[in-house]
Design a protein around this motif. Structure first.
Motif, PDB file in Angstrom:
ATOM      1  N   GLY A  45       0.816  -1.215   0.000  1.00  0.00           N
ATOM      2  CA  GLY A  45       0.000   0.000   0.000  1.00  0.00           C
ATOM      3  C   GLY A  45       0.851   1.266   0.000  1.00  0.00           C
ATOM      4  N   GLU A  46       2.149   1.121   0.094  1.00  0.00           N
ATOM      5  CA  GLU A  46       3.019   2.296   0.099  1.00  0.00           C
ATOM      6  C   GLU A  46       2.919   3.040  -1.216  1.00  0.00           C
ATOM      7  N   VAL A  48       5.092   5.196  -2.828  1.00  0.00           N
ATOM      8  CA  VAL A  48       6.210   5.395  -3.759  1.00  0.00           C
ATOM      9  C   VAL A  48       6.516   4.064  -4.455  1.00  0.00           C
ATOM     10  N   ARG A  49       6.008   3.967  -5.673  1.00  0.00           N
ATOM     11  CA  ARG A  49       6.107   2.714  -6.406  1.00  0.00           C
ATOM     12  C   ARG A  49       7.557   2.247  -6.575  1.00  0.00           C
ATOM     13  N   ALA A  50       8.442   3.185  -6.861  1.00  0.00           N
ATOM     14  CA  ALA A  50       9.843   2.820  -7.104  1.00  0.00           C
ATOM     15  C   ALA A  50      10.457   2.144  -5.875  1.00  0.00           C
ATOM     16  N   GLU A  51      10.020   2.586  -4.690  1.00  0.00           N
ATOM     17  CA  GLU A  51      10.563   1.985  -3.462  1.00  0.00           C
ATOM     18  C   GLU A  51      10.023   0.572  -3.262  1.00  0.00           C
ATOM     19  N   THR A  52       8.713   0.423  -3.490  1.00  0.00           N
ATOM     20  CA  THR A  52       8.102  -0.912  -3.367  1.00  0.00           C
ATOM     21  C   THR A  52       8.789  -1.880  -4.332  1.00  0.00           C
ATOM     22  N   LEU A  53       8.994  -1.384  -5.543  1.00  0.00           N
ATOM     23  CA  LEU A  53       9.628  -2.200  -6.583  1.00  0.00           C
ATOM     24  C   LEU A  53      11.025  -2.677  -6.147  1.00  0.00           C
ATOM     25  N   GLN A  54      11.801  -1.761  -5.596  1.00  0.00           N
ATOM     26  CA  GLN A  54      13.153  -2.125  -5.144  1.00  0.00           C
ATOM     27  C   GLN A  54      13.107  -3.168  -4.036  1.00  0.00           C
ATOM     28  N   LYS A  55      12.126  -3.026  -3.141  1.00  0.00           N
ATOM     29  CA  LYS A  55      12.003  -3.992  -2.036  1.00  0.00           C
ATOM     30  C   LYS A  55      11.649  -5.384  -2.566  1.00  0.00           C
ATOM     31  N   VAL A  56      10.710  -5.405  -3.520  1.00  0.00           N
ATOM     32  CA  VAL A  56      10.291  -6.692  -4.099  1.00  0.00           C
ATOM     33  C   VAL A  56      11.473  -7.354  -4.809  1.00  0.00           C
ATOM     34  N   LEU A  57      12.208  -6.548  -5.551  1.00  0.00           N
ATOM     35  CA  LEU A  57      13.336  -7.086  -6.319  1.00  0.00           C
ATOM     36  C   LEU A  57      14.432  -7.621  -5.387  1.00  0.00           C
ATOM     37  N   LYS A  58      14.744  -6.827  -4.382  1.00  0.00           N
ATOM     38  CA  LYS A  58      15.814  -7.207  -3.448  1.00  0.00           C
ATOM     39  C   LYS A  58      15.439  -8.505  -2.707  1.00  0.00           C
ATOM     40  N   ALA A  59      14.183  -8.561  -2.237  1.00  0.00           N
ATOM     41  CA  ALA A  59      13.739  -9.769  -1.511  1.00  0.00           C
ATOM     42  C   ALA A  59      13.757 -10.981  -2.446  1.00  0.00           C
ATOM     43  N   SER A  60      13.400 -10.772  -3.710  1.00  0.00           N
ATOM     44  CA  SER A  60      13.361 -11.877  -4.676  1.00  0.00           C
ATOM     45  C   SER A  60      14.769 -12.356  -5.017  1.00  0.00           C
ATOM     46  N   GLU A  61      15.723 -11.443  -4.976  1.00  0.00           N
ATOM     47  CA  GLU A  61      17.117 -11.818  -5.261  1.00  0.00           C
ATOM     48  C   GLU A  61      17.773 -12.476  -4.056  1.00  0.00           C
ATOM     49  N   PHE A  66       9.001 -13.393   0.385  1.00  0.00           N
ATOM     50  CA  PHE A  66       8.653 -12.225   1.191  1.00  0.00           C
ATOM     51  C   PHE A  66       7.179 -12.315   1.551  1.00  0.00           C
ATOM     52  N   GLN A  67       6.778 -11.512   2.552  1.00  0.00           N
ATOM     53  CA  GLN A  67       5.345 -11.442   2.870  1.00  0.00           C
ATOM     54  C   GLN A  67       4.828 -10.102   2.378  1.00  0.00           C
ATOM     55  N   VAL A  68       3.561 -10.054   1.977  1.00  0.00           N
ATOM     56  CA  VAL A  68       2.971  -8.766   1.586  1.00  0.00           C
ATOM     57  C   VAL A  68       1.787  -8.430   2.490  1.00  0.00           C
ATOM     58  N   ILE A  69       1.741  -7.141   2.889  1.00  0.00           N
ATOM     59  CA  ILE A  69       0.599  -6.615   3.648  1.00  0.00           C
ATOM     60  C   ILE A  69      -0.006  -5.452   2.852  1.00  0.00           C
ATOM     61  N   ASN A  70      -1.195  -5.019   3.214  1.00  0.00           N
ATOM     62  CA  ASN A  70      -1.917  -3.987   2.436  1.00  0.00           C
ATOM     63  C   ASN A  70      -1.949  -4.345   0.954  1.00  0.00           C
ATOM     64  N   HIS A  71      -2.352  -5.562   0.686  1.00  0.00           N
ATOM     65  CA  HIS A  71      -2.282  -6.107  -0.676  1.00  0.00           C
ATOM     66  C   HIS A  71      -3.575  -5.915  -1.460  1.00  0.00           C
ATOM     67  N   GLY A  72      -4.633  -5.468  -0.775  1.00  0.00           N
ATOM     68  CA  GLY A  72      -5.881  -5.181  -1.497  1.00  0.00           C
ATOM     69  C   GLY A  72      -6.897  -6.317  -1.528  1.00  0.00           C
ATOM     70  N   VAL A  73      -6.526  -7.512  -1.057  1.00  0.00           N
ATOM     71  CA  VAL A  73      -7.509  -8.605  -1.033  1.00  0.00           C
ATOM     72  C   VAL A  73      -8.360  -8.450   0.244  1.00  0.00           C
TER      73      VAL A  73
END
Ligand code: AKG
Ligand code: FE2
Length: 339
Positions: A45-46, A48-61, A66-73
């Protein structure tokens, strides 16, 4: 046949049947869980998209998890979904079996490891209901009709999970510099939902609920039961526990995305341990390609410094090999010689 399900007989035993006893090197206590470590938690839900993107990428590498919160479901839908699968697994074995035998081609199945994993001599302490759930609605006529609201709830849930999955894959595409629609077609055409049920086990130190494995998926999105710590991820030779966060999802990179990213993202190994007090139910949403799709490194992920690490393979060949061979062996086989 009903006796094949672990839930049909687990409470008749005060010790674990021999065929469920893992060899000493495969037992949970042999490789204890690291203390004080956890996988990243990402707030989708954050703003700043660029920041979320970096977090997802870093965790995936770094973790492949990773776990996701505020995911919209919606929370109500999450609760309804977990409850409907709990109710399903609590039905009499005969009824469960008949609810899962509507498709002669097996698009819906209820099984224990004994049936599906012929390569494994030692069995795992769980039952699984698995069926296809494509966006088209195909195969829905073969889904269970009991408990009463099953189709309605699971249809809505799998639609929401598709949206969430595509949102995460869009971030990953952007991070890897793939086209934004890279995952929109055949690569994600064939999703499957798996509802795992792990009954309490009298001797948790001898058994596993699921073996150490990587997922045969692009990504997997998992809904965990509250309060039960059982899923563990292998990172740098250490097991890390995935603590349930209420209403969060656990996302993990599958082996297919490891291949597509040419080894940049990690399809991490994970396993499930058992416990003696409480049953655990989880719902895995597997995002997978249609059968004929060729899985290979995306061109943009290949450079002279990072040449293709894996041979191209169709998803149907991959899946056949994945079910019959050990994952480590399959990976070694896919890996091209680095000459
Ligand atoms: O039930 C879990 O915690 C994990 C399930 C899993 O690893 C899978 O479905 O591939
Ligand atoms: Fe898995």
């Amino acid at each position: 046949m009903d006796q094949m399900l672990v839930s049909s007989w687990f409470n008749l035993h005060s010790s674990v049947p021999l065929s469920y006893v893992q060899p000493p090197e495969g037992r949970p206590n042999q490789h204890p869980v690291a203390t004080g470590k956890s996988i990243p938690v990402i707030d989708l839900g954050e703003h700043v998209r660029a920041e979320t993107l970096q977090k997802v990428l870093k965790a995936s590498e770094e973790y492949g998890f990773f776990q996701v919160i505020n995911h919209g479901v919606p929370v109500d839908l999450i609760e309804d979904t977990l409850n409907i699968f709990k109710e399903f697994h609590a039905m009499p074995a005969k009824e469960k079996m008949s609810e899962c035998s509507k498709d002669p081609n097996g698009s819906c199945k209820l099984y224990a490891s004994r049936e599906i994993n012929k390569k494994d001599v030692i069995q795992f302490w769980k039952d699984t209901l698995r069926h296809a759930c494509p966006a088209s609605g195909e195969f829905m006529e073969y889904w269970p009709q009991k408990p009463a609201r099953y189709r309605e709830i699971v249809r809505e849930y799998t639609q929401e999970l598709r949206k969430l999955g595509m949102k995460i894959l869009e971030l990953i595409s952007e991070g890897l510099r793939l086209t934004p629609d890279f995952f929109n077609g055949v690569l994600t055409e064939n999703p499957t939902v798996l509802a795992h049920h792990y009954p309490p086990c009298p001797e948790p130190s001898l058994t596993l609920g699921a073996p150490k494995h990587r997922d045969p998926t692009i990504i997997t999105i998992l809904l965990q039961d509250k309060e039960i710590n059982a899923l563990q991820v292998l990172r740098n030779g250490e097991w890390i526990g995935v603590e349930p966060i209420p209403n969060a999802f656990v996302v993990n990179i599958g082996l297919l995305l490891q291949i597509i990213s040419n080894g940049r993202l990690v399809g991490a190994e994970h396993r499930v341990v058992t416990n003696s007090t409480a049953a655990r139910t989880t719902v895995a949403y597997f995002i997978s390609p249609s059968n004929k799709t060729i899985i290979e490194a995306a061109k943009i992920c290949i450079t002279s410094a990072n040449p293709p690490k894996y041979k191209a393979i169709s998803f149907e060949d991959f899946r056949r090999d994945f079910l019959t061979k050990d994952t480590a062996f399959l990976e070694a086989e896919l890996r091209q010689s680095q000459l």
